[in-house]
Design a protein around this motif. Sequence first.
Motif, PDB file in Angstrom:
ATOM      1  N   HIS A 193     107.001  25.784   7.781  1.00  0.00           N
ATOM      2  CA  HIS A 193     106.418  25.857   9.120  1.00  0.00           C
ATOM      3  C   HIS A 193     107.128  24.895  10.071  1.00  0.00           C
ATOM      4  CE1 HIS A 193     103.286  25.720  12.265  1.00  0.00           C
ATOM      5  NE2 HIS A 193     103.000  26.932  11.843  1.00  0.00           N
ATOM      6  N   PRO A 194     107.356  25.305  11.328  1.00  0.00           N
ATOM      7  CA  PRO A 194     108.081  24.451  12.283  1.00  0.00           C
ATOM      8  C   PRO A 194     107.437  23.090  12.523  1.00  0.00           C
ATOM      9  CG  PRO A 194     107.892  26.688  13.121  1.00  0.00           C
ATOM     10  CD  PRO A 194     107.042  26.627  11.896  1.00  0.00           C
ATOM     11  N   SER A 195     106.140  22.954  12.262  1.00  0.00           N
ATOM     12  CA  SER A 195     105.468  21.677  12.500  1.00  0.00           C
ATOM     13  C   SER A 195     105.781  20.635  11.430  1.00  0.00           C
ATOM     14  CB  SER A 195     103.953  21.881  12.559  1.00  0.00           C
ATOM     15  OG  SER A 195     103.449  22.292  11.293  1.00  0.00           O
ATOM     16  N   LEU A 196     106.417  21.059  10.332  1.00  0.00           N
ATOM     17  CA  LEU A 196     106.702  20.151   9.226  1.00  0.00           C
ATOM     18  C   LEU A 196     108.103  19.559   9.344  1.00  0.00           C
ATOM     19  CD1 LEU A 196     105.271  22.214   6.224  1.00  0.00           C
ATOM     20  CD2 LEU A 196     104.133  20.417   7.535  1.00  0.00           C
ATOM     21  N   SER A 197     108.250  18.333   8.890  1.00  0.00           N
ATOM     22  CA  SER A 197     109.581  17.736   8.817  1.00  0.00           C
ATOM     23  C   SER A 197     110.361  18.417   7.698  1.00  0.00           C
ATOM     24  CB  SER A 197     109.479  16.242   8.520  1.00  0.00           C
ATOM     25  OG  SER A 197     109.002  16.038   7.194  1.00  0.00           O
ATOM     26  N   PRO A 198     111.705  18.362   7.728  1.00  0.00           N
ATOM     27  CA  PRO A 198     112.488  18.984   6.647  1.00  0.00           C
ATOM     28  C   PRO A 198     112.093  18.479   5.265  1.00  0.00           C
ATOM     29  CG  PRO A 198     113.928  18.425   8.481  1.00  0.00           C
ATOM     30  CD  PRO A 198     112.574  17.843   8.804  1.00  0.00           C
ATOM     31  N   GLY A 199     111.877  17.164   5.127  1.00  0.00           N
ATOM     32  CA  GLY A 199     111.504  16.622   3.820  1.00  0.00           C
ATOM     33  C   GLY A 199     110.169  17.142   3.329  1.00  0.00           C
ATOM     34  N   SER A 200     109.202  17.242   4.234  1.00  0.00           N
ATOM     35  CA  SER A 200     107.889  17.755   3.855  1.00  0.00           C
ATOM     36  C   SER A 200     107.958  19.239   3.522  1.00  0.00           C
ATOM     37  CB  SER A 200     106.885  17.525   4.994  1.00  0.00           C
ATOM     38  OG  SER A 200     106.684  16.146   5.212  1.00  0.00           O
ATOM     39  N   ALA A 201     108.735  19.987   4.292  1.00  0.00           N
ATOM     40  CA  ALA A 201     108.880  21.425   4.031  1.00  0.00           C
ATOM     41  C   ALA A 201     109.513  21.667   2.666  1.00  0.00           C
ATOM     42  CB  ALA A 201     109.723  22.065   5.132  1.00  0.00           C
ATOM     43  N   VAL A 202     110.515  20.869   2.323  1.00  0.00           N
ATOM     44  CA  VAL A 202     111.163  21.011   1.020  1.00  0.00           C
ATOM     45  C   VAL A 202     110.174  20.713  -0.109  1.00  0.00           C
ATOM     46  CG1 VAL A 202     112.865  19.967  -0.524  1.00  0.00           C
ATOM     47  CG2 VAL A 202     113.520  20.606   1.794  1.00  0.00           C
ATOM     48  N   ALA A 203     109.440  19.602   0.014  1.00  0.00           N
ATOM     49  CA  ALA A 203     108.496  19.220  -1.036  1.00  0.00           C
ATOM     50  C   ALA A 203     107.408  20.270  -1.213  1.00  0.00           C
ATOM     51  CB  ALA A 203     107.882  17.858  -0.704  1.00  0.00           C
ATOM     52  N   LEU A 204     106.866  20.775  -0.101  1.00  0.00           N
ATOM     53  CA  LEU A 204     105.797  21.766  -0.184  1.00  0.00           C
ATOM     54  C   LEU A 204     106.320  23.089  -0.742  1.00  0.00           C
ATOM     55  CD1 LEU A 204     102.810  22.117   0.338  1.00  0.00           C
ATOM     56  CD2 LEU A 204     103.341  22.835   2.670  1.00  0.00           C
ATOM     57  N   THR A 205     107.540  23.468  -0.378  1.00  0.00           N
ATOM     58  CA  THR A 205     108.145  24.690  -0.924  1.00  0.00           C
ATOM     59  C   THR A 205     108.307  24.582  -2.431  1.00  0.00           C
ATOM     60  OG1 THR A 205     109.320  25.169   1.138  1.00  0.00           O
ATOM     61  CG2 THR A 205     110.170  26.189  -0.870  1.00  0.00           C
ATOM     62  N   LEU A 206     108.786  23.432  -2.897  1.00  0.00           N
ATOM     63  CA  LEU A 206     108.989  23.252  -4.332  1.00  0.00           C
ATOM     64  C   LEU A 206     107.671  23.322  -5.093  1.00  0.00           C
ATOM     65  CD1 LEU A 206     111.680  20.424  -4.379  1.00  0.00           C
ATOM     66  CD2 LEU A 206     111.976  22.794  -5.105  1.00  0.00           C
ATOM     67  N   ARG A 207     106.577  22.863  -4.469  1.00  0.00           N
ATOM     68  CA  ARG A 207     105.302  22.865  -5.173  1.00  0.00           C
ATOM     69  C   ARG A 207     104.596  24.206  -5.077  1.00  0.00           C
ATOM     70  NH1 ARG A 207     100.352  18.557  -5.811  1.00  0.00           N
ATOM     71  NH2 ARG A 207      99.077  20.159  -4.851  1.00  0.00           N
ATOM     72  N   ALA A 208     104.465  24.751  -3.857  1.00  0.00           N
ATOM     73  CA  ALA A 208     103.676  25.969  -3.686  1.00  0.00           C
ATOM     74  C   ALA A 208     104.435  27.224  -4.060  1.00  0.00           C
ATOM     75  CB  ALA A 208     103.186  26.070  -2.240  1.00  0.00           C
ATOM     76  N   VAL A 209     105.734  27.263  -3.775  1.00  0.00           N
ATOM     77  CA  VAL A 209     106.526  28.451  -4.100  1.00  0.00           C
ATOM     78  C   VAL A 209     107.270  28.260  -5.413  1.00  0.00           C
ATOM     79  CG1 VAL A 209     108.254  30.079  -3.265  1.00  0.00           C
ATOM     80  CG2 VAL A 209     106.817  28.863  -1.632  1.00  0.00           C
ATOM     81  N   GLY A 210     107.797  27.052  -5.626  1.00  0.00           N
ATOM     82  CA  GLY A 210     108.567  26.789  -6.843  1.00  0.00           C
ATOM     83  C   GLY A 210     107.724  26.509  -8.056  1.00  0.00           C
ATOM     84  N   GLY A 211     106.449  26.138  -7.852  1.00  0.00           N
ATOM     85  CA  GLY A 211     105.582  25.893  -8.993  1.00  0.00           C
ATOM     86  C   GLY A 211     105.859  24.585  -9.710  1.00  0.00           C
ATOM     87  N   LEU A 212     106.597  23.665  -9.080  1.00  0.00           N
ATOM     88  CA  LEU A 212     106.851  22.366  -9.708  1.00  0.00           C
ATOM     89  C   LEU A 212     105.661  21.445  -9.498  1.00  0.00           C
ATOM     90  CD1 LEU A 212     110.570  21.686  -8.666  1.00  0.00           C
ATOM     91  CD2 LEU A 212     109.700  22.823 -10.700  1.00  0.00           C
ATOM     92  N   THR A 213     105.439  20.547 -10.421  1.00  0.00           N
ATOM     93  CA  THR A 213     104.378  19.570 -10.259  1.00  0.00           C
ATOM     94  C   THR A 213     104.861  18.450  -9.338  1.00  0.00           C
ATOM     95  OG1 THR A 213     105.091  18.215 -12.138  1.00  0.00           O
ATOM     96  CG2 THR A 213     103.574  20.037 -12.610  1.00  0.00           C
ATOM     97  N   THR A 214     103.906  17.715  -8.797  1.00  0.00           N
ATOM     98  CA  THR A 214     104.263  16.590  -7.929  1.00  0.00           C
ATOM     99  C   THR A 214     105.129  15.592  -8.689  1.00  0.00           C
ATOM    100  OG1 THR A 214     102.193  16.861  -6.713  1.00  0.00           O
ATOM    101  CG2 THR A 214     103.330  14.758  -6.462  1.00  0.00           C
ATOM    102  N   ARG A 215     104.822  15.364  -9.954  1.00  0.00           N
ATOM    103  CA  ARG A 215     105.621  14.436 -10.760  1.00  0.00           C
ATOM    104  C   ARG A 215     107.059  14.914 -10.870  1.00  0.00           C
ATOM    105  NH1 ARG A 215     107.953  14.259 -15.254  1.00  0.00           N
ATOM    106  NH2 ARG A 215     107.151  16.296 -15.902  1.00  0.00           N
ATOM    107  N   GLN A 216     107.269  16.205 -11.095  1.00  0.00           N
ATOM    108  CA  GLN A 216     108.618  16.743 -11.218  1.00  0.00           C
ATOM    109  C   GLN A 216     109.390  16.609  -9.906  1.00  0.00           C
ATOM    110  OE1 GLN A 216     107.393  20.651 -12.628  1.00  0.00           O
ATOM    111  NE2 GLN A 216     108.460  20.313 -14.559  1.00  0.00           N
ATOM    112  N   ILE A 217     108.721  16.878  -8.786  1.00  0.00           N
ATOM    113  CA  ILE A 217     109.385  16.774  -7.482  1.00  0.00           C
ATOM    114  C   ILE A 217     109.752  15.323  -7.212  1.00  0.00           C
ATOM    115  CG2 ILE A 217     109.153  17.166  -5.005  1.00  0.00           C
ATOM    116  CD1 ILE A 217     107.071  19.361  -5.731  1.00  0.00           C
TER     117      ILE A 217
END
Length: 383
Positions: free
Chosen positions: A103-127
């Motif tokens: 989403h445009p309201s997110l910073s690049p770092g936040s967008a990457v982290a959220l993509t990895l968790r919600a779409v990529g299925g990685l755990t917070t620990r893995q990210i």
Amino acid sequence: MNEALLRELVPEVIGVLVRRGAEFAAAEDAVQEALIRALETWPDDPPRDAKGWLIAAGWRKFLDAARAETSRRGRELAVEVEPAAGPVPSTDDSLWLYFLCAHPSLSPGSAVALTLRAVGGLTTRQIAAAYLAPEATMAQRISRAKKRITGVPLNQPGDLATVLRVLYLVFNEGYSGDVDLAAEAIRLTRQLAASTDEPEVSGLLALMLLHHARRASRTGSDGRLIPLAVQDRSLWDTVLITEGVEILQSALARDRLGEYQAQAAIAALHTDAPSTAETDWVQVVEWYDELLQLTDSPVVRLNRAVAVGEADGPRAGLAALTDLDPDLPRLTAARAYLHERAGVLEQAAALYAEAARVATNVPERDHLTREAARVRQLLRPAH
């Protein structure tokens, strides 16, 4: 247990919970807890229906959290019963999740982290491990990102360019710890390519594959960077190269050129050449010209100048660098390389040393320091 399959199911399961009435943030939290539970229990007790198991577990986690919140506030829970048993919906909400997480309201770092968790299925620990960051810090970043996009509807159109930019950021992070982010980015981009008929998505996938194919040759056993000119091309993955070229050709045939297709075309020319000297540098420059029309990026101008130096000689390459911002990253390293090619070794050595001092990472700094020492050695009289 097939962890890759497990991660592929995560966006579908989040979509199911959202369609049953859960807010995205609550659904993502619930599925994350279900995912962690699956990683703990499935090796010893795998379910017959993995997707159904994740949906049931995620929905229970959501209901537990909702009831706890209702109890805390002294209100009745709107959803009191488990959903009726029945076939699992086949709707794939992955594309919506890509857009939501970028989403445009997110910073690049936040967008990457959220993509990895919600779409990529990685755990917070893995990210967190992949980014060498504390798990608590990464959890806060993801939590803040989810709060910013709470309430965004399923049918809101997204910005595909932003999605692709986020995926390319993931790919460029490479790998560390137990998560290979380059491979993860390729997996997610394949998934996106299967969900949308856009040539730029194919262009990005082709670009990733062509770069990833050369990965084994890019660093030595001691971690040293190995420049393209001296890489062992026998280590390149010809299967990935072939796939990347075929995907690129199909995308280019659509005649809707974008920046990732142009970058992939340049990468394809490099992988097609038996050596640096035998590269079709004239065509590389032509593709950089196309890329400049699309982006007008200073980094593209820098890379084009180096290609001009190969096609038309180092003096022409240096001339193409003259209008660039002196503070542009890697400009000094490019000038050093072209001065060496022109035979101006004293200036080349000094420029390599200067570039090493301003390098942004340790491997690059060490490489440039070695280059400066190598050129200085060439200046010493033979005995």
